[in-house]
Design a protein around this motif. Structure first.
Motif, mmCIF file in Angstrom:
data_model
loop_
_atom_site.group_PDB
_atom_site.id
_atom_site.type_symbol
_atom_site.label_atom_id
_atom_site.label_comp_id
_atom_site.label_asym_id
_atom_site.label_seq_id
_atom_site.Cartn_x
_atom_site.Cartn_y
_atom_site.Cartn_z
ATOM 1 N N THR A 31 0.899 -1.038 -0.027
ATOM 2 C CA THR A 31 0.106 0.007 -0.108
ATOM 3 C C THR A 31 0.723 1.339 -0.066
ATOM 4 O O THR A 31 2.292 1.239 0.116
ATOM 5 C CB THR A 31 -0.906 0.005 1.261
ATOM 6 N N GLN A 85 0.884 5.045 1.672
ATOM 7 C CA GLN A 85 0.281 5.823 3.253
ATOM 8 C C GLN A 85 0.049 6.989 2.549
ATOM 9 O O GLN A 85 0.877 7.616 1.414
ATOM 10 C CB GLN A 85 1.418 6.067 4.219
ATOM 11 N N SER A 86 -1.257 7.579 2.634
ATOM 12 C CA SER A 86 -1.738 8.763 2.413
ATOM 13 C C SER A 86 -2.076 8.818 1.001
ATOM 14 O O SER A 86 -2.102 9.929 0.337
ATOM 15 C CB SER A 86 -0.916 10.024 2.442
#
Length: 109
Positions: free
Chosen positions: A8, A10-11
């Motif tokens: 993933t 982040q943000s």
């Protein structure tokens, strides 16, 4: 282009998965590097000639992978892995460096 071993970002929101991308690079060890590395192992304890070659091969594999991702319209690669394989046998002391991961498009949240 963001490269990460994480799955993933982040943000950031993954908006599209473009698929698997790879980059490969072969390096061959020669007898002079073998001899130099052997002496260096005894004297210093490191084989910088091999380390330099592996670093160059890794950078070439990563660049090839990034170019493939960009061609797909990706702006990041997640799940990045790098593998090193000694092909040996008829290939001599040839090492295959492979970089692979999932090309994606993301947007900032």
């Amino acid at each position: 282009m963001i490269l990460t071993s994480a799955n993933t970002l982040q943000s950031r929101e993954i908006i599209e998965y473009k698929g698997l991308v790879t980059g490969e690079f072969l390096i061959g060890a020669n007898i002079y590097k073998d001899l130099f590395s052997g002496v260096r192992d005894v004297v210093v304890g490191r084989t910088s000639a091999y380390e330099d070659e592996l670093e160059k091969a890794r950078e070439h594999a990563l660049k090839e992978m990034e170019e493939k991702a960009e061609a797909l319209g990706a702006n990041a690669i997640i799940g990045l892995k790098i593998s090193y394989d000694n092909l040996g046998g008829t290939m001599g002391n040839t090492i295959l460096v492979t970089a692979y991961g999932t090309a994606i498009r993301y947007e900032e949240k």
